[in-house]
Design an enzyme around this catalytic site. Structure first.
Site, short mmCIF file in Angstrom:
data_model
loop_
_atom_site.label_atom_id
_atom_site.label_comp_id
_atom_site.label_asym_id
_atom_site.label_seq_id
_atom_site.Cartn_x
_atom_site.Cartn_y
_atom_site.Cartn_z
N GLU A 41 -2.61 7.49 7.24
CA GLU A 41 -3.18 8.45 6.30
C GLU A 41 -4.37 9.14 6.95
O GLU A 41 -4.91 8.69 7.96
CB GLU A 41 -3.63 7.75 5.02
CG GLU A 41 -4.76 6.77 5.22
CD GLU A 41 -5.09 6.00 3.96
OE1 GLU A 41 -4.31 6.09 3.00
OE2 GLU A 41 -6.14 5.32 3.94
N LYS A 55 0.81 -1.22 0.00
CA LYS A 55 0.00 0.00 0.00
C LYS A 55 0.84 1.27 0.00
O LYS A 55 0.44 2.30 -0.54
CB LYS A 55 -0.96 -0.03 1.19
CG LYS A 55 -1.99 -1.15 1.06
CD LYS A 55 -2.86 -1.27 2.28
CE LYS A 55 -3.91 -2.35 2.09
NZ LYS A 55 -3.35 -3.67 1.82
N GLU A 87 -6.12 2.21 -2.53
CA GLU A 87 -5.15 1.13 -2.68
C GLU A 87 -5.59 0.22 -3.80
O GLU A 87 -6.72 0.29 -4.29
CB GLU A 87 -5.03 0.33 -1.37
CG GLU A 87 -6.35 -0.34 -0.98
CD GLU A 87 -6.32 -0.89 0.44
OE1 GLU A 87 -5.61 -0.30 1.27
OE2 GLU A 87 -7.00 -1.89 0.69
N GLU A 116 -9.40 0.43 -5.22
CA GLU A 116 -10.35 0.96 -4.24
C GLU A 116 -10.25 2.48 -4.15
O GLU A 116 -9.16 3.04 -4.18
CB GLU A 116 -10.10 0.32 -2.88
CG GLU A 116 -10.22 -1.20 -2.91
CD GLU A 116 -10.30 -1.82 -1.52
OE1 GLU A 116 -10.12 -1.08 -0.53
OE2 GLU A 116 -10.56 -3.03 -1.43
#
Length: 665
Positions: free
Chosen positions: A200, A116, A288, A275
């Site tokens: 994040e 990721k 991701e 996504e």
């Protein structure tokens, strides 16, 4: 085409891959741990190889053991399913070195997009809009807190190699960031063998919408529309649907084209999912890319008619895609419900044990209704504490969203599961929720609509009336049977009374029944309801036709009535004579024992950490200990201020449900 494929996974996904492989005439190989020796996927396979003890990090994710199984059986290809080794580039490299095809993307694509952190950097370089965050490696909890403050709360703490909701936490404070970092790190190491963490910004009020892509090794790539995955709990999807009720054709096209462009940028070849977070204005941000098959892939298959597993196998065999973008249509609407071994009445905590009853609804295909159940368990089988709690994916299709939802409601009503805690009542509640029906949901839906947890839902009065009429008719059938067995009927003349009072909770429903050869006519509250059914005493499922409506009830016996479950309600229903109903008001209610001064283990699990000592004063909300079950860490907190008087468990102890962990003064 391959002659034999090994499925490097377990449970329902292994069974699902085997179904397609068998349809294609390909032999299958299962692998299994000690805990799975009697599992359904082992029975379905043509061959099965034992690979070690129950913990995944000693069996299913040990590359050398999987490679040994491949060599033993001569498998020419490996489908990894999802989770475990599905996004592990070292596994793909090991297969390539052995000359075995990986039913998944090339190693370079896994390394570029499966991680990721790397995928976000690549997306940014490609000009894709991404969520703000810190993509570097985070060494400890102090650094996690510092970075969280720089980004600004709330933040999402995520495992770099994560998936399926594992190793993910939302933090709103420094304390939550510190705890979340450590829990995510531990879960990531346990589930994926990789404890790297990144952080994040958590976008509030987001919708989680993903695009299914399919690419081959010849430069062709298409998108198979989107899936709405916003109904989540602890970042783990619960209900998915396709298409999304929120997207318009323009946004769908833009998201799809961007997803394909991103896949092609890393020479992707296989099925994969990009996504996105989508805000209320349909702005979308790359989250991701999952370089594997998704749990929710059946809803895409149901609206497109494309078997994704078959396409993955053909791509792995070097074949070009036989489908173009123009071939991809949206036919109707599909829903997927994840049946989890978890108790919604106990905070959704994992539940393990034997499935004393497991009877899914029949799989059907008509012009207006499709019911599909992807499962990896069977009646009498064990639900283990070592693996993910999902035991089935119940899917329905209809020509439109309303029909797909109604088909799902009926399928859930007919799904019988006993022996473990499960989330069927909660799933039914979501499908009946006005916001869900209207398509108005975000990833915060469960948190916002069930802030105190799930305690069941009270059915409308009209529904209770119908249940009262139905159960009275059923009780009358049972009474007639009892009188015949006991010899109280002379020449089969009916001696069972016609007048009853049905008690559901605090409500009384006086009624009169007139029976005939095909059913009963019930007079209740000045209404006449017709009940026709083939139910006989002892059956656990009753289907009652009531005029134009059909009522499906899960039936259990209780003295003087039934335990009835319908939709999202679990009720004790008593059927009594008018005099017995009158006297029942004077019965003393038995109260449960007081456990307010005990910390009980809420699920079978392993004590990972004890945060307090005997004599410590604890405050409300303070972390007391951590229990691990089904690869998830659960922090147990103090419900109120108190002093710890005794600690009965230590790290490493395995406890059963309701065992006492500690006591308070």
């Amino acid at each position: 085409m391959f002659d034999k494929i090994l499925i490097a996974n377990r449970g329902e996904i292994a069974c699902r891959v085997m179904k397609t492989a068998k349809k294609m005439g390909i032999k299958t190989v299962a692998i299994y741990s000690d805990a799975d020796k009697n599992a359904l996927h082992v029975a379905m396979a043509d061959e099965a190889v034992h690979i070690g003890p129950p913990p995944a990090n000693q069996s299913y994710i040990v590359i050398d053991k999987v490679m040994d199984a491949i060599r033993q059986t001569g498998a020419q290809a490996v489908h990894p399913g999802y989770g475990f080794l599905s996004e592990n580039s070292k596994f793909a490299e090991a297969l390539a070195a052995e000359g075995v095809a990986f039913v998944g993307p090339p190693v370079g694509a896994i390394e570029a997009m499966g991680d990721k952190i790397t995928s976000k950097k690549l997306a940014q370089e490609a000009g894709v809009s991404t969520v703000p965050g810190y993509m570097g490696l985070i060494s400890d909890a102090d650094e996690a807190v510092k970075i969280s403050n720089q980004i600004g709360y709330p933040v999402m703490i995520k495992a770099s190699a994560g998936g399926g909701g594992k190793g993910m936490r939302i933090a709103w404070t420094d304390e939550e960031a510190r705890e979340g970092f450590q829990s995510s790190k531990n879960e990531a190491a346990s589930s994926f063998g990789d404890d790297r963490i990144f952080i994040e910004k958590f976008v509030t009020q987001p919708r989680h919408i993903e695009i299914q892509v399919l690419c081959d090794a010849h430069g062709n790539g298409i998108y198979l529309n989107e899936r709405e995955c916003s109904i989540q709990r602890r970042n783990q999807k619960v209900i998915e649907e396709a298409p999304s009720p929120f997207l318009d054709p323009e946004t769908r096209k833009a998201m799809g084209e961007q997803a394909v462009a991103l896949a092609k940028a890393v020479d992707y070849a296989s099925a994969g999912t990009v996504e996105f977070i989508v805000d209320g204005d349909r702005n979308f941000y790359f989250l991701e890319m999952n370089t594997r098959l998704q749990v929710e892939h059946p809803v895409t298959e149901l609206i497109t008619g494309i078997d994704l597993v078959e396409q993955m196998i053909r791509v792995a065999n070097g074949e070009p895609l036989s489908i173009t973008q123009d071939d991809v249509k949206i036919n109707g609407w599909a829903m997927e419900s994840r049946l989890y071994a978890e108790d919604p009445y106990r905070g959704f905590l994992p539940s393990i044990g034997r499935l004393s009853t497991y009877r899914p609804p029949a799989e059907i295909v008509t012009d207006t209704n499709v019911v599909r159940n992807d499962t990896g368990v069977y009646e009498g089988g064990e639900i283990s504490m070592y693996y993910d709690p999902m035991i089935a994916k119940l899917c329905t299709w209809g020509p439109d969203r309303a029909t797909a939802i109604e088909n799902m409601r009926n399928a859930l009503d007919g799904f019988e599961v006993e022996g473990i805690g499960h989330n069927l009542p909660f799933l039914s509640a979501v499908y009946d929720h006005p916001k869900f029906i209207a398509g108005e949901m975000t990833t915060a839906f469960i948190e916002e609509e069930y802030p105190e947890g799930f305690e069941g839902v009270n059915l409308p009065y009209a529904d209770l009336e119908r249940i009262a009429a139905a159960t009275a008719s059923m009780y009358r059938v049972a009474e007639i049977r009892r009188t015949r067995v006991s010899g109280r009927m002379d020449n089969h003349e009916r001696v069972v009374p016609n007048e009853w009072v049905v008690q559901i909770g605090d409500l009384d429903f006086p009624l009169t029944i007139e029976a005939d050869k095909t059913g009963s006519t019930v007079l209740i509250n000045d209404k006449t309801l017709r009940c026709e059914s083939t139910w006989v005493p002892g059956q656990s499922l009753a289907v009652i036709d009531m005029g134009d409506d059909r009522l499906t009830l899960k039936v259990g016996k209780t003295p003087g009535g039934f335990r009835i479950r319908n939709r999202d309600a679990d009720m004790k229903v008593y059927v009594r004579s008018p005099r017995a109903a009158e006297l029942s008001k004077f019965m003393i209610e038995k109260l449960p024992p007081d456990t307010s001064k005990l910390l009980l283990c809420p699920m079978p699990g392993l004590i990972v950490k004890v945060n307090v000592e005997e004599g410590d004063e604890v405050q409300e909300g303070q972390a007391l200990c951590t229990v691990e079950a089904m690869k998830m860490e659960n922090i147990l907190r103090a419900e109120r201020k108190g002093i710890v008087s005794k600690i009965n468990a230590a790290p490493g102890d395995s406890l059963a449900v309701d065992e006492v962990i500690m006591e308070f003064e």
